[in-house]
Scaffold this motif. Structure first.
Motif, PDB file in Angstrom:
ATOM      1  N   ALA A  92      50.490  -1.450  43.394  1.00  0.00           N
ATOM      2  CA  ALA A  92      49.908  -2.779  43.191  1.00  0.00           C
ATOM      3  C   ALA A  92      48.583  -2.908  43.935  1.00  0.00           C
ATOM      4  N   ASP A  93      48.519  -2.352  45.146  1.00  0.00           N
ATOM      5  CA  ASP A  93      47.293  -2.485  45.933  1.00  0.00           C
ATOM      6  C   ASP A  93      46.160  -1.668  45.328  1.00  0.00           C
ATOM      7  N   ARG A  94      46.473  -0.466  44.849  1.00  0.00           N
ATOM      8  CA  ARG A  94      45.417   0.349  44.238  1.00  0.00           C
ATOM      9  C   ARG A  94      44.958  -0.256  42.910  1.00  0.00           C
ATOM     10  N   LEU A  95      45.895  -0.819  42.171  1.00  0.00           N
ATOM     11  CA  LEU A  95      45.547  -1.486  40.914  1.00  0.00           C
ATOM     12  C   LEU A  95      44.599  -2.649  41.187  1.00  0.00           C
ATOM     13  N   ARG A  96      44.893  -3.431  42.238  1.00  0.00           N
ATOM     14  CA  ARG A  96      44.024  -4.558  42.603  1.00  0.00           C
ATOM     15  C   ARG A  96      42.638  -4.059  42.991  1.00  0.00           C
ATOM     16  N   THR A  97      42.582  -3.007  43.821  1.00  0.00           N
ATOM     17  CA  THR A  97      41.297  -2.475  44.276  1.00  0.00           C
ATOM     18  C   THR A  97      40.441  -1.996  43.107  1.00  0.00           C
ATOM     19  N   MET A  98      41.046  -1.256  42.198  1.00  0.00           N
ATOM     20  CA  MET A  98      40.297  -0.708  41.069  1.00  0.00           C
ATOM     21  C   MET A  98      39.897  -1.810  40.084  1.00  0.00           C
ATOM     22  N   ALA A  99      40.760  -2.814  39.929  1.00  0.00           N
ATOM     23  CA  ALA A  99      40.438  -3.926  39.031  1.00  0.00           C
ATOM     24  C   ALA A  99      39.271  -4.739  39.581  1.00  0.00           C
ATOM     25  N   TRP A 100      39.247  -4.930  40.894  1.00  0.00           N
ATOM     26  CA  TRP A 100      38.156  -5.709  41.484  1.00  0.00           C
ATOM     27  C   TRP A 100      36.827  -4.951  41.378  1.00  0.00           C
ATOM     28  N   GLU A 101      36.866  -3.639  41.437  1.00  0.00           N
ATOM     29  CA  GLU A 101      35.641  -2.853  41.249  1.00  0.00           C
ATOM     30  C   GLU A 101      35.064  -3.095  39.849  1.00  0.00           C
ATOM     31  N   VAL A 102      35.956  -3.293  38.876  1.00  0.00           N
ATOM     32  CA  VAL A 102      35.510  -3.594  37.511  1.00  0.00           C
ATOM     33  C   VAL A 102      35.039  -5.044  37.408  1.00  0.00           C
ATOM     34  N   MET A 103      35.745  -5.938  38.083  1.00  0.00           N
ATOM     35  CA  MET A 103      35.509  -7.378  37.929  1.00  0.00           C
ATOM     36  C   MET A 103      34.324  -7.888  38.741  1.00  0.00           C
ATOM     37  N   GLU A 104      34.025  -7.279  39.872  1.00  0.00           N
ATOM     38  CA  GLU A 104      33.021  -7.836  40.788  1.00  0.00           C
ATOM     39  C   GLU A 104      31.653  -8.047  40.148  1.00  0.00           C
ATOM     40  N   PRO A 105      31.103  -7.102  39.385  1.00  0.00           N
ATOM     41  CA  PRO A 105      29.802  -7.367  38.746  1.00  0.00           C
ATOM     42  C   PRO A 105      29.858  -8.552  37.778  1.00  0.00           C
ATOM     43  N   GLU A 106      30.960  -8.674  37.059  1.00  0.00           N
ATOM     44  CA  GLU A 106      31.143  -9.811  36.152  1.00  0.00           C
ATOM     45  C   GLU A 106      31.185 -11.116  36.943  1.00  0.00           C
ATOM     46  N   TYR A 107      31.883 -11.089  38.066  1.00  0.00           N
ATOM     47  CA  TYR A 107      32.013 -12.260  38.943  1.00  0.00           C
ATOM     48  C   TYR A 107      30.653 -12.687  39.490  1.00  0.00           C
ATOM     49  N   ASP A 108      29.880 -11.737  39.985  1.00  0.00           N
ATOM     50  CA  ASP A 108      28.558 -12.059  40.530  1.00  0.00           C
ATOM     51  C   ASP A 108      27.645 -12.660  39.461  1.00  0.00           C
ATOM     52  N   GLN A 109      27.729 -12.141  38.256  1.00  0.00           N
ATOM     53  CA  GLN A 109      26.888 -12.663  37.166  1.00  0.00           C
ATOM     54  C   GLN A 109      27.310 -14.078  36.796  1.00  0.00           C
ATOM     55  N   ARG A 110      28.592 -14.347  36.806  1.00  0.00           N
ATOM     56  CA  ARG A 110      29.086 -15.689  36.488  1.00  0.00           C
ATOM     57  C   ARG A 110      28.572 -16.711  37.507  1.00  0.00           C
ATOM     58  N   LEU A 111      28.636 -16.371  38.784  1.00  0.00           N
ATOM     59  CA  LEU A 111      28.168 -17.284  39.822  1.00  0.00           C
ATOM     60  C   LEU A 111      26.667 -17.520  39.698  1.00  0.00           C
ATOM     61  N   LYS A 112      25.929 -16.476  39.399  1.00  0.00           N
ATOM     62  CA  LYS A 112      24.489 -16.607  39.215  1.00  0.00           C
ATOM     63  C   LYS A 112      24.184 -17.537  38.048  1.00  0.00           C
ATOM     64  N   ASN A 113      24.925 -17.407  36.964  1.00  0.00           N
ATOM     65  CA  ASN A 113      24.717 -18.255  35.797  1.00  0.00           C
ATOM     66  C   ASN A 113      24.974 -19.726  36.112  1.00  0.00           C
ATOM     67  N   TRP A 114      26.048 -19.986  36.848  1.00  0.00           N
ATOM     68  CA  TRP A 114      26.358 -21.374  37.192  1.00  0.00           C
ATOM     69  C   TRP A 114      25.311 -21.963  38.135  1.00  0.00           C
ATOM     70  N   SER A 115      24.841 -21.182  39.072  1.00  0.00           N
ATOM     71  CA  SER A 115      23.796 -21.642  39.991  1.00  0.00           C
ATOM     72  C   SER A 115      22.544 -22.039  39.229  1.00  0.00           C
ATOM     73  N   GLU A 116      22.181 -21.225  38.255  1.00  0.00           N
ATOM     74  CA  GLU A 116      20.987 -21.517  37.450  1.00  0.00           C
ATOM     75  C   GLU A 116      21.198 -22.752  36.581  1.00  0.00           C
ATOM     76  N   LYS A 117      22.385 -22.914  36.012  1.00  0.00           N
ATOM     77  CA  LYS A 117      22.678 -24.077  35.168  1.00  0.00           C
ATOM     78  C   LYS A 117      22.601 -25.378  35.962  1.00  0.00           C
ATOM     79  N   VAL A 118      23.150 -25.362  37.186  1.00  0.00           N
ATOM     80  CA  VAL A 118      23.128 -26.557  38.032  1.00  0.00           C
ATOM     81  C   VAL A 118      21.700 -26.907  38.428  1.00  0.00           C
ATOM     82  N   ALA A 119      20.931 -25.908  38.839  1.00  0.00           N
ATOM     83  CA  ALA A 119      19.541 -26.157  39.244  1.00  0.00           C
ATOM     84  C   ALA A 119      18.732 -26.756  38.089  1.00  0.00           C
TER      85      ALA A 119
END
Length: 384
Positions: free
Chosen positions: A262-289
């Motif tokens: 379970a821990d390795r699955l979480r680690t590997m999944a977050w490696e896939v998800m993190e770039p998507e997550y960062d882009q989502r936050l950037k998009n919301w920041s720009e929309k609010v501004a």
């Protein structure tokens, strides 16, 4: 013990009779960390008693504390927690909720339940789902950067190729063997020849097509969460051939999911998800501004309260773990009054605003402090 759901939050948010007690604390999944959890809980109860003494007589406080006291020595309860615990009590209501993410220790006595930490789990942009797939079986998981838990499949969801294809499954004419791979990973190899192998390949494609439809209809579509595929490369290619799920991320985990902890699955999944997550936050920041620049949004608490009350907030961004003690005294005009959180009549303004926005069908997102550059701790995009 329950898990956080939108339905549970709505149920708790509808309660506004008498004193509503909300308690949050971090917990541990395993020994020896969970030994300290009941001790921490007892210390919180002492703080709760002090807060209640500001408004109620000592005889009344015993009735308020009674359901909390019953948990102190429940060994089975403290041995089956996740990363956080929420306890809610008011009159005949007493709910314990297990949280799959760490939470800060917090105790609130107010006219409504404090649900923001629970909503944070459902509203943060770091959540994802995982489809674990082999040639003969599928599994589903949900999690975030902190933890991953397997989703228990209902009876209406076929888990294996036999359940999915039933009588349409080609008569078993191949031998399935498992071979170790790099790092101890394993995969299935089918031994077959000619037409028989072709029939087996067709079965696999039909099974994967059903899996793809199930993943979309039962998981991705209702949740709106990104989906990560965990499968061997050759299985991944076949699945993507039949997949039409727009929530499936391009990158995935190219290993047999059954070989991952379970821990390795979480680690590997977050490696896939993190770039998507960062882009989502950037998009919301720009929309609010942009919304604030166009006067179609605001980061002023008073403006946000007035807009939320009239149902004008389309999206609300809240800073994670930020608390502004106070209450709304004139919602229509956005008038608020601050005060100490220990006061039983004082709640968290950001929590109250979030409930208002959701009441009118708005979207609430919780962002980490480093991604919220606004001092107020909140920002809203208006519908009009």
């Amino acid at each position: 013990m329950k898990l956080p759901t939108k339905e549970l939050i709505q149920e708790l948010s509808s309660v506004n009779i008498g004193s509503c007690i909300s308690v949050y604390m971090p917990t541990h999944r395993t020994h020896p960390g969970n030994i300290q959890d009941p001790i921490r809980y007892q210390n919180i109860l002492k703080q709760l008693e002090s807060s209640l003494l500001e408004k109620y007589a000592e005889s009344e406080i015993k009735a308020y504390l009674a359901p909390f006291e019953n948990l102190k020595d429940d060994r089975d309860f403290w041995n089956h927690n996740l990363d956080g615990l929420a306890v809610f009590s008011s009159g005949e209501i007493f709910e314990t909720v297990s949280l799959p993410l760490p939470v800060a220790e917090l105790m609130v006595v107010a006219e409504s339940f404090h649900t923001k930490p629970m909503r944070q789990y459902l509203q943060t942009e770091d959540r994802f789902q995982i489809l674990g797939l082999t040639l003969t079986e599928m599994r589903f998981f949900e999690g975030n950067r902190f933890s991953v838990s397997e989703i228990e499949l209902g009876e209406d969801i076929p888990r294996t190729i036999e359940e999915a294809l039933g009588s349409e499954l080609t008569e078993k004419h191949t031998t399935v063997a498992s071979y170790g791979g790099v790092g101890g990973e394993s995969g299935n190899m089918h031994h077959g020849h000619g037409a028989k192998k072709d029939e087996t390949d067709k079965d696999s494609e039909r099974f994967f097509r059903i899996v793809a439809e199930t993943a979309y209809e039962k998981f991705s579509k209702p949740s709106g969460l990104p989906l990560i595929l965990a499968a061997l490369p050759e299985h991944r290619n076949l699945f993507r051939k039949v997949n039409k799920n727009p929530f499936l991320l391009t990158e995935g985990i190219d290993l047999n999911p059954d070989a991952l902890s379970a821990d390795r699955l979480r680690t590997m999944a977050w490696e896939v998800m993190e770039p998507e997550y960062d882009q989502r936050l950037k998009n919301w920041s720009e929309k609010v501004a942009q919304a604030i620049a166009d006067q179609k949004g605001s980061d002023l608490i008073g403006d946000i309260v007035a807009a939320a009350t009239s149902g004008r907030v389309e999206t609300l961004l809240l800073e994670k773990d930020r608390i502004i003690p106070g209450k709304i005294v004139d919602a229509a005009n956005g008038l608020i009054e601050t005060g100490p959180l220990s006061d039983p009549e004082t709640d968290d303004l950001l929590d109250d605003i979030g409930e208002l926005v959701e009441k009118f069908g708005g979207k609430v997102l919780v962002l980490p402090p480093e991604k919220m550059s606004l001092e107020s701790g909140a920002a809203a995009i208006f519908r009009y």
